[in-house]
Enzyme design. Structure first.
Site, PDB file in Angstrom:
ATOM      1  N   GLU A 100       0.636  -1.313  -0.014  1.00  0.00           N
ATOM      2  CA  GLU A 100       0.043   0.155  -0.236  1.00  0.00           C
ATOM      3  C   GLU A 100       0.611   1.285  -0.116  1.00  0.00           C
ATOM      4  OE1 GLU A 100      -3.282   0.112  -0.369  1.00  0.00           O
ATOM      5  OE2 GLU A 100      -3.242  -1.954  -0.590  1.00  0.00           O
ATOM      6  N   SER A 142     -47.340 -27.283  40.968  1.00  0.00           N
ATOM      7  CA  SER A 142     -47.006 -27.450  42.386  1.00  0.00           C
ATOM      8  C   SER A 142     -45.848 -26.982  42.598  1.00  0.00           C
ATOM      9  CB  SER A 142     -47.116 -28.971  42.571  1.00  0.00           C
ATOM     10  OG  SER A 142     -48.476 -29.523  42.637  1.00  0.00           O
TER      11      SER A 142
END
Length: 906
Positions: free
Chosen positions: A229, A499
């Protein structure tokens, strides 16, 4: 004769010379010669041209400004003079007018009068007022070109100076952030409680990145990026003049290829600051910031920021994420060849993926390696033997975002908790958060494996949820809300508890000073014409409430509630204290009838909805001797630069009920796991637990099944049901109860999570009303078959002082009754609260491990319960008008209190 060049005094009597263009009488016209334009002659001061050649001389003398009328009386007026070339050998005739240009600079003699001896007078450059038309026209063109040239000079100067001035001004006023101030989206990582294992990641838009220090990036990887780059990165001023000019040209021409040729500094500024808009203004700003950044930042800081920001393809932003996406390894382990692959992808990330474009990717890869050789950062011999490395196929790509699995539901809860703690989306997306949760990897693995293995081979519509909470802190150690991380979270759903809710009724009774030794009649009872019974006719006679809890006897608990002070509300308050949420999203207030009028009598049997998370938390409060800790997922949050945003430490909790109440409740629950189909924990580890099942309307089938229990160090709640509220059946068609698949999942989860930990015992409870824990006796297990209803001083229904002995029908099997002598049933003087039938609910004596059926509920005005399962044909009980089944639908409800006629439990 006067000397040459000396002006002669003018004779006043001499007449003026003739006007230009005229000849004196008898004069011979001179030979016409080409005028010699000598600027020095015309400009020489004192060389008088004929009057006709001077500006204004074409007018009569008397008409010239400042002249006398006669023209002969002007003070100081000289006689006309004429320069004559000495080479011609002729003196000027007297009275001659005009001037003649000499062929050379010979002395000239002024001669008064007569015509000029030479040719016509010369015309100064540019002509005069008396010149011909041709001379005036040429002067106009020259002036126009001079003006054009000057304008051109100004335009060129402006084209050079204005950009320079603008650049200087922008350079002065534009601020450049310091290293670390620029925020870019990056992934937040969610860890297990050990801070190492990754559960999942939060990937914001363009944020699949994890920032790393430059030192963590191998030098050969950095060199590869520079070769790809910006090979002059460490020497350039931060920008490329040729690149800027090319971009400017392409923008002006409107080319699609506008841009490119940027340095690493420019690329970083473009990505992190100015954006990618294709305008000259943006490009100029990029140039200014790049230059200033190159002057103010160290080059290494720029390179580090660039490598942590740039896009590499495959959804990876930054070198660390790219290393994982392409090679499945940390960036520090990348080879030279692998580093070159990543560097080569920067130019065109999507188009240079080695899987998508192998030829283009390899060509760019070779360019990068050759650039490294040219820069001297790679040995040519080493370069020769390099081959393109293997990479991770896209199909196997794992960016850490496991939101599609069970971990996705954990992520949702973590994000919600972070929001409540004030950690907003901006911080979440930009700060690179490291989120340490409370999830214990061993407990989580146990819960997931238990859920998956126990549902394997079962009907595909079955769903389960598992939540484990640390009683000492409230930390959520395991969380399984379903198999799909983007689907419904059953751990957060409102579900009927059956329950398993009796435990809160028992705690509320203990809180009113009633010990576990208190006995209650377990026979059937009728309230307002609605019968309440136990599964399979199960009964323990007049037995302790502790024994009734173990057997899950509905009738005993219903009578207990009737004898309590404001029993339904006391039970609701106790449940809320222990950890049941007071409000739920989409449901509103919990444990109450619509409009907040209070709970119905069915609360003690699990009529209302609660979440799996809340059940685990409430039971954890009992395990912690009444000290409640709010459940939480997030332990610590740290940004990528080390700032601590949240650290809970060890929460102190709040003592919500007396330790004696909680510990006595625990004591009553300790036998149940082993009693319920043999689900005692491995190694004889003590536990306290309770099962529960809720019925599907009046169908006789079940729709919700539970197992909730704890040790001193872990509380786990398990629910099994369906998303559509279908009847619960196992792989062989049998009904599912809490003592079945839910208990299997609970045991596997607890055993796996606690493996390798110390075996702990529960504390000995302090006495309540002189009784500490479960009494050694349980009373007779033979039920008084003739008694249907028990009265106490706190029950509105009462028996007459002299009971009437009569014959009545007594149910000896579900749906089968015979006439036997006994006490006539008494009618209550006040109706119990009721609500419209919106969903069936039932309870069974599943703790015994036997039975296969269940019952339903109905309106208070209805006589019978729902038809029992496996009933004798022809002896069915009438259906409950208005009762309906259904799953959880995000609304508070359940079945109304009513008669419970139970079929055999399973």
């Amino acid at each position: 004769m006067p000397a040459p060049g000396v002006n002669q005094p003018r004779n006043p009597n001499q007449s003026l010379p003739p006007r230009p263009g005229t000849l004196p009488p008898g004069a011979v016209p001179p030979v016409q010669r080409t005028p010699q334009t000598d600027p020095t002659v015309a400009m020489r001061r004192g060389a008088d041209a004929p009057g006709a050649q001077r500006p204004g001389a074409d007018a009569p003398a008397a008409q010239r400004p400042g002249a006398d009328a006669s023209g002969a009386q002007r003070p100081g007026a000289d006689a006309p003079t004429q320069r004559v070339s000495a080479a011609m050998g002729a003196s000027a005739a007297a009275g001659a007018a005009g001037t003649a240009s000499a062929a050379n600079d010979a002395p000239t003699t002024r001669v008064a009068g007569g015509p000029p001896a030479g040719g016509p007078p010369t015309v100064p450059p540019g002509g005069g007022s008396g010149g011909g038309a041709g001379g005036g026209k040429g002067g106009g063109k020259s002036n126009r070109w001079r003006t054009i040239r000057r304008i051109g000079y100004v335009v060129v100067a402006a084209g050079i100076l204005v950009p320079i001035l603008m650049f200087m001004l922008a350079y002065v006023v534009q601020d450049v952030p310091r290293p670390g101030e620029l925020q870019t989206n990056q992934a937040a990582t969610i860890y297990n409680s050990d801070g190492e294992g990754v559960i999942t990641k939060v990937i914001p838009p363009e944020g699949n990145r994890t920032e790393v220090e430059l030192d963590a990036i191998p030098v050969h990887v950095r060199n590869a990026v520079l070769a790809a780059e910006d090979r002059d990165f460490y020497s350039n001023p931060g920008f490329s003049v040729t690149g800027f000019a090319r971009a400017a040209r392409d923008n002006v021409l409107g080319r699609d290829s506008a841009g490119g040729g940027s340095t690493i500094t420019q690329q970083y500024v473009k990505v992190a600051v100015v954006g990618s808009e294709r305008t000259l203004t943006r490009k100029l700003k990029e140039l200014v910031l790049s230059t200033k950044m190159a002057n103010q930042w160290a080059k290494d800081d720029i390179l580090a920021a660039y490598l942590n920001t740039i896009y590499f393809g495959r959804g990876a932003y930054g070198i660390a994420a790219a290393s994982n996406a392409y090679f499945g390894k940390p960036v520090g382990e990348l080879t030279v060849e692998e580093g070159a692959v990543l560097a080569s992808s920067i130019q065109l990330p999507s188009l240079l993926d080695p899987e998508q474009n192998p030829e283009g990717a390899e060509a760019r890869w070779n360019y990068v390696l050759d650039g490294m050789v040219a820069a001297g950062t790679l040995d040519a011999a080493e370069r020769t033997g390099m081959k393109y490395p293997a990479y991770v196929p896209i199909a196997e790509l794992d960016n850490g975002d496991q939101s599609s699995g069970p971990e996705g539901l954990i992520k949702n809860q973590v994000l919600a908790e972070l929001s409540r703690e004030g950690i907003d989306e901006n911080l979440l997306n930009t700060a690179g958060l490291q989120i340490t949760t409370t999830i214990d990897p061993q407990a989580q693995q146990s819960a997931v494996e238990a859920a998956q293995s126990n549902l394997e081979g079962e009907p595909e519509e079955l769903r389960t949820a598992v939540v484990s909470v640390d009683p000492r802190s409230g930390a959520i150690r395991a969380y399984y809300g379903g198999e799909s991380g983007v689907g419904y979270d059953f751990a957060q759903s409102g579900l009927q508890t059956g329950s398993s809710f009796k435990v809160f009724g028992l705690a509320a009774n203990l809180d009113q000073g009633v010990p576990l030794s208190q006995t209650y009649d377990s026979g059937p009872l009728t309230v307002n014409g609605i019968k309440i019974g136990n599964v399979e006719g199960e009964s323990c006679g007049q037995c302790t409430i502790a024994e009734a809890l173990k057997r899950s006897l509905n009738t005993s608990f219903y009578r207990m509630m009737l004898e309590m002070d404001n029993g339904p509300q006391a039970i609701a308050d106790m449940a809320h204290k222990l950890g049941i949420a007071k409000e739920l999203p989409g449901i509103g207030e919990t444990l109450t009838e619509p409009g907040g009028i209070g709970p119905n009598y069915g609360i003690v049997l699990g009529q209302y909805q609660s979440r799996v998370l809340d059940m685990a938390s409430a039971y954890a409060t009992l395990a912690a001797s009444g000290r409640h800790h709010e459940p939480y997922f997030v332990q610590k949050v740290v940004t990528s630069d080390g700032e601590v945003l949240l650290d809970r430490g060890t929460p102190a909790g709040e003592q919500v009920v007396d330790a004696a109440v909680a510990d006595n409740t625990t004591s009553a629950m300790t036998p149940i796991a082993a009693y319920s189909n043999g689900h005692a924990l491995a190694g004889g580890r003590p536990s306290a637990a309770k099962t529960g099942t809720a019925q599907l309307g009046d169908t006789g089938s079940n729709k919700d099944a539970w197992m909730v229990g704890y040790t001193p160090s872990l509380s786990t709640a398990v629910w099994v049901g369906t998303e559509e509220g279908l009847p619960l059946e196992n792989s062989w068609g049998g009904m599912i109860y809490g003592s079945g698949i839910p208990s299997d999942i609970w045991k596997d989860t607890m055993d796996g999570a606690l493996e390798g930990t110390d075996v702990e015992s529960f504390p000995k409870p302090e006495p309540i009303a002189g009784v500490s824990g479960v009494p050694a006796w349980t009373a007779s297990t033979t039920a008084p078959a003739t008694r249907e209803e028990t009265t106490t001083s706190r029950v509105v229904p009462s028996l007459p002082e002299v009971p009437e002995i009569t014959t009545q029908n007594v149910e000896i099997f579900p749906g089968v009754t015979i006439p036997v002598p006994g006490v006539a049933p008494q009618t209550t003087t006040q109706n119990a609260p009721s609500r419209p039938g919106t969903g069936g609910q039932q309870e069974e004596s599943e703790d015994t491990g036997g039975g296969t059926g269940g019952g339903g509920t109905g309106d208070d005005s209805d006589e019978g319960g729902s038809p029992p399962q496996n009933r004798i044909p022809g002896l069915e009980s009438p259906a409950i008008p208005g009762a309906q089944g259904g799953g959880f639908q995000g609304a508070q409800g359940g079945s109304p209190q009513g008669a419970f006629e139970y079929a055999p439990a399973g």
